[in-house]
Design a protein around this motif. Structure first.
Motif, PDB file in Angstrom:
ATOM      1  N   ALA A 245       0.807  -1.220   0.000  1.00 57.76           N
ATOM      2  CA  ALA A 245       0.000   0.000   0.000  1.00 57.76           C
ATOM      3  C   ALA A 245       0.840   1.271   0.000  1.00 57.76           C
ATOM      4  O   ALA A 245       0.414   2.300  -0.536  1.00 57.76           O
ATOM      5  N   LEU A 248       1.273   2.828  -3.495  1.00 57.90           N
ATOM      6  CA  LEU A 248       0.133   3.221  -4.317  1.00 57.90           C
ATOM      7  C   LEU A 248       0.371   4.520  -5.097  1.00 57.90           C
ATOM      8  O   LEU A 248      -0.053   4.634  -6.253  1.00 57.90           O
ATOM      9  N   MET A 251       2.170   3.444  -8.118  1.00 59.36           N
ATOM     10  CA  MET A 251       1.666   2.243  -8.782  1.00 59.36           C
ATOM     11  C   MET A 251       1.453   2.412 -10.285  1.00 59.36           C
ATOM     12  O   MET A 251       1.869   1.539 -11.074  1.00 59.36           O
ATOM     13  N   LEU A 291      -8.225  -2.205  -8.052  1.00 64.23           N
ATOM     14  CA  LEU A 291      -7.807  -0.915  -7.513  1.00 64.23           C
ATOM     15  C   LEU A 291      -8.116   0.232  -8.466  1.00 64.23           C
ATOM     16  O   LEU A 291      -7.488   1.286  -8.408  1.00 64.23           O
ATOM     17  N   LEU A 361      -3.639  -3.536   2.798  1.00 59.18           N
ATOM     18  CA  LEU A 361      -4.573  -2.986   1.840  1.00 59.18           C
ATOM     19  C   LEU A 361      -5.809  -3.879   1.777  1.00 59.18           C
ATOM     20  O   LEU A 361      -5.708  -5.109   1.853  1.00 59.18           O
ATOM     21  N   THR A 376     -12.132   1.161  -0.395  1.00 62.98           N
ATOM     22  CA  THR A 376     -10.712   0.790  -0.392  1.00 62.98           C
ATOM     23  C   THR A 376     -10.063   1.367   0.854  1.00 62.98           C
ATOM     24  O   THR A 376     -10.242   2.547   1.165  1.00 62.98           O
ATOM     25  N   ASP A 378      -6.412   1.714   2.967  1.00 57.96           N
ATOM     26  CA  ASP A 378      -4.951   1.637   3.039  1.00 57.96           C
ATOM     27  C   ASP A 378      -4.559   1.849   4.498  1.00 57.96           C
ATOM     28  O   ASP A 378      -4.651   2.951   5.017  1.00 57.96           O
TER      29      ASP A 378
END
Length: 634
Positions: A245, A248, A251, A291, A361, A376, A378
């Protein structure tokens, strides 16, 4: 600072380096070996190497430049979906340093397009001279690393428009960056160092080994590139392709780099990484879809990306996706992926939710479709990240700030979030986290997404020292996204989350507070600095702080109400610091939420007898109670 690269010569030690300055005798030796034909790989075509040693220097360069420019396809040409250049995949827009790479790449390509073949171009050389200076003198940062990668892809095309000295200087600088990347560590999983390591130690040497594969010293970079790419991919994922996480923010660019590398690997005998890394990448394809918002943008993205997900995810699905990945993409992203149509069978959809303690995550989801509700989480840092999307609209996204004090002392986190329980079935997704604070205080945070009913229960419980009781001050700030606002009701303490057009997308109820404002209750639900703020205070050893989100917009206009319930143990009413029960009603739908704050015991609430630590269920019109989830004490 002079630029150095490893000496690609058997007569020199492996660790020897030389300057990109053409006057350096070691570079001169390297070029002499190239001119004499000693650097050709055994697979270099005969049409290139025949009679090479007998050519004059200028003749040798012309043959080499003509050979490179005659290549009809670049390593990524096959994967250029739509108008986006694969080198722009995942880059942010706006005025960030990374966004400036797009303008630089566009200028470079425009000059290449306008230049005359076989004639050195002064403007092009000026741009590259400035770029090389930045690459040598600048920090080892992601914009510089990405420019180096772009330059590597363009080296064959540049040969026809540069003086030999400039072209070899570009090659030398890139090789030196590869050598220096051995000192770039990705052990600390932070976005910038991991991205730089992936670009400079992975993709860059892989590209050089392919676009200049005729030269043995450059082709030999392939094994090191495979090793680096394998290591970084395995080190940053949880064993099932879910990225850590903390990464991210990087990512999109990481996935872009790995997908370009994988596209190159498709033409190599040993791929671009190990079989273990390939497994992680295959799993990652589905995780990227998980995601993604319904718009295609990655979760927690504040600004749109220039080229995402079209192109990069199309390519990833083509290279490593399976039937379930294609089905998930069709359900969630068909409108933004050129290669995917919207036809799919719901029975073929994989599970939409995921949770990983390793990645810190979780994705709680009612489905893959744009109409679904998705949360979602984190929990890699004390200031937990949360994003809530319903019916294709993001309501919240960002850092969830929580301020606590007990007995007059401001509290600070002393540990990271720890996952206590994860549960997923057809009825709900449930995540239970705990965070330790100073003064022996513990915060338990539960999130439960009702899949059939479309609600989200967020329940914080504060545990203080056993004795004595103290004054709690609790302040939770959940980040509203974009133009979303909270409109509180005039007479009651609940309210609606409105989109930029003023349409209600969800309703929120603070279950521990009195419904009616005329009734005193120590707390408030309001909008403060673009956050949904819940405040509560009480004198006790424990404190229950729940929020109920009804995520079905069609119910926003229906009557809603809630009540704090009486909880009894051994025929005696227990205080709220021991156990708390709540009844929630929206229209005809009713739910019961119960939470034990003290050690387990058999208790009764709203006619239900339970020894569970947490109980949630719905009441039907017949009065029958249907359990959604019961969590037994550990």
């Amino acid at each position: 600072m002079s630029t150095t690269i490893p000496v690609p010569c058997d007569s020199q030690p492996a660790s020897a380096v030389f300057s990109a300055d053409g006057s350096d005798p070691r570079l001169v030796q390297f070029l002499e070996q190239w001119k004499s034909g000693k650097l050709w790989h055994k697979d270099a075509p005969r049409s290139l190497t025949k009679g090479w040693a007998n050519l004059e220097e200028q003749q040798a360069w012309k043959r080499w430049a003509k050979y490179l420019s005659a290549r009809s396809d670049g390593p990524l040409d096959e994967y250029q979906h739509g108008k986006s250049d694969p080198l722009d995949w995942g880059l942010p827009g706006g005025e960030s340093p990374l966004a400036e790479v797009i303008a630089w790449r566009s200028s470079l390509d425009a000059m290449l397009k306008k230049a005359t073949n076989g004639k050195p171009n002064a403007k092009l050389e000026s741009l590259l001279a400035e770029t090389l200076h930045d690459l040598q003198e600048g920090p080892s940062a992601s914009p510089h690393a990405l420019k180096a990668v772009v330059l590597a892809y363009r080296l064959p095309a540049l040969a026809s428009y540069l003086e030999p000295a400039m072209w070899w200087a570009c090659t030398a600088v890139l090789l030196n960056l590869v050598a220096e990347s051995a000192n770039v560590s990705s052990e600390a999983l932070e976005p910038e160092p991991v991205l730089v390591a992936s670009l400079l130690a992975g993709e860059l040497p892989l590209v050089l080994s392919v676009v200049l594969s005729e030269l043995q010293p450059l082709r030999s970079l392939r094994d090191a590139a495979r090793k680096s790419l394998s290591e970084v991919l395995i080190a940053t994922t949880d064993g099932e392709g879910l990225i850590d996480a903390t990464l991210l923010p990087a990512m999109p660019m990481l996935v872009a780099s790995w997908t370009r590398s994988r596209a190159i690997g498709e033409e190599l005998k040993k791929n671009c990484w190990s079989s273990e890394a390939e497994t992680q990448y295959e799993w990652m394809v589905r995780q990227i879809i998980r995601l993604s918002r319904s718009s295609g943008m990655p979760v927690f993205t504040a600004e749109p990306l220039v080229a995402w997900p079209a192109g990069v995810l199309d390519t990833a699905l083509e290279l490593a996706g399976d039937d379930e990945d294609d089905t998930a993409a069709a359900a969630r992203l068909a409108k933004v992926l050129p290669s995917i149509d919207g036809d799919y069978d719901e029975e073929d959809l994989p599970e939409p939710c995921v949770e990983s303690e390793w990645s810190t995550l979780a994705v709680l989801a009612t489905g893959w479709e744009n109409s679904s509700c998705r949360v979602t989480v984190d929990y890699s840092r004390p200031q937990l990240g949360i994003e809530i999307e319903t019916a294709g609209r993001v309501l919240m996204s960002g850092a969830w700030e929580t301020k606590l004090s007990f007995a007059g002392k401001k509290l600070e986190p002393v540990e990271q979030w720890e996952q206590q329980c994860w549960h997923s079935d057809d009825e709900c997704d449930f995540l239970d986290l705990v965070l330790e604070y100073t003064s022996g205080v513990r915060l338990e945070r539960q999130l439960l997404l009702g899949k059939e009913d479309g609600f989200l229960l967020v329940h914080d419980v504060l545990h203080g020292p056993a004795q004595p009781a103290g004054e709690w001050q609790y302040c939770s700030n959940m980040p509203l996204f974009g133009g979303v606002t909270f409109a509180g009701e005039e007479e009651t303490r609940d309210g609606r989350l409105l989109d930029v057009k003023g349409n209600a997308r969800a309703t929120v109820m603070p279950l521990a507070l009195s419904e009616w404002r005329i009734e005193k209750r120590f707390g408030e639900l309001s909008m403060e600095k673009h956050s949904l703020q819940l405040t509560q205070s009480a004198r006790s050893t424990r404190l229950s702080c729940p929020l109920w989100f009804d995520l079905r917009s069609r119910r926003a206009s229906r009557p809603r109400t809630w009540r704090q319930l009486t909880v009894a143990e051994s025929l005696k009413v227990v205080p709220a610091e021991v156990a708390a029960g709540y009844r929630v009603q929206v229209g005809d739908a009713q739910w019961l939420s119960y939470r034990s704050l003290a050690p387990k015991a058999n208790r009764t609430v709203l006619g239900q007898n339970t020894a569970a630590e947490m109980l949630l269920g719905r009441f039907y019109r017949t009065g029958e109670f249907a359990e959604i989830l019961a969590v037994d004490p550990a």
